[in-house]
Design a protein around this motif. Sequence first.
Motif, PDB file in Angstrom:
ATOM      1  N   HIS A 220      21.006 -47.814 -26.929  1.00 26.89           N
ATOM      2  CA  HIS A 220      20.036 -46.901 -27.541  1.00 26.89           C
ATOM      3  C   HIS A 220      19.111 -46.306 -26.480  1.00 26.89           C
ATOM      4  O   HIS A 220      18.833 -45.105 -26.490  1.00 26.89           O
TER       5      HIS A 220
ATOM      6  N   ARG B 138      21.108 -43.778 -24.412  1.00 23.65           N
ATOM      7  CA  ARG B 138      21.348 -42.559 -25.183  1.00 23.65           C
ATOM      8  C   ARG B 138      20.068 -41.727 -25.294  1.00 23.65           C
ATOM      9  O   ARG B 138      20.089 -40.510 -25.127  1.00 23.65           O
ATOM     10  N   SER B 139      18.951 -42.375 -25.537  1.00 26.67           N
ATOM     11  CA  SER B 139      17.673 -41.664 -25.629  1.00 26.67           C
ATOM     12  C   SER B 139      17.316 -41.001 -24.304  1.00 26.67           C
ATOM     13  O   SER B 139      16.817 -39.876 -24.278  1.00 26.67           O
TER      14      SER B 139
ATOM     15  N   GLN C 103      25.213 -37.695 -25.045  1.00 27.93           N
ATOM     16  CA  GLN C 103      25.430 -39.139 -25.130  1.00 27.93           C
ATOM     17  C   GLN C 103      25.403 -39.788 -23.760  1.00 27.93           C
ATOM     18  O   GLN C 103      25.512 -39.126 -22.743  1.00 27.93           O
TER      19      GLN C 103
END
Length: 101
Positions: free
Chosen positions: A49, A52-53, A62
Amino acid sequence: MRSSALTACVFLLAASAAFADSRVFIVANQADGYGVDECLARGEKCGAHAARSYCQSREFAQATAYRRVDPDEVTGAVPSHGGDKCSGHGCSEYVAITCQR
């Protein structure tokens, strides 16, 4: 029939070019007390996460990979402190995040 084959080839080339647009970012991995840095540095699933952020904040779709990198891997740009290796939380570590459009 030829035009449909040509159209299919052009589409495949365009699609492969879009997937080929990726970039590796090297970021400082500093302990923040939340454990996210450890997830990223160890390549564990819990870092997905955050990676990806990071990519999305740089207009990529991505993160395809993330891992810890040694300062020596960064083309010698990161100065080392002699022969001693530092492994504590006060030491600088780096994470490579591969982002893809």
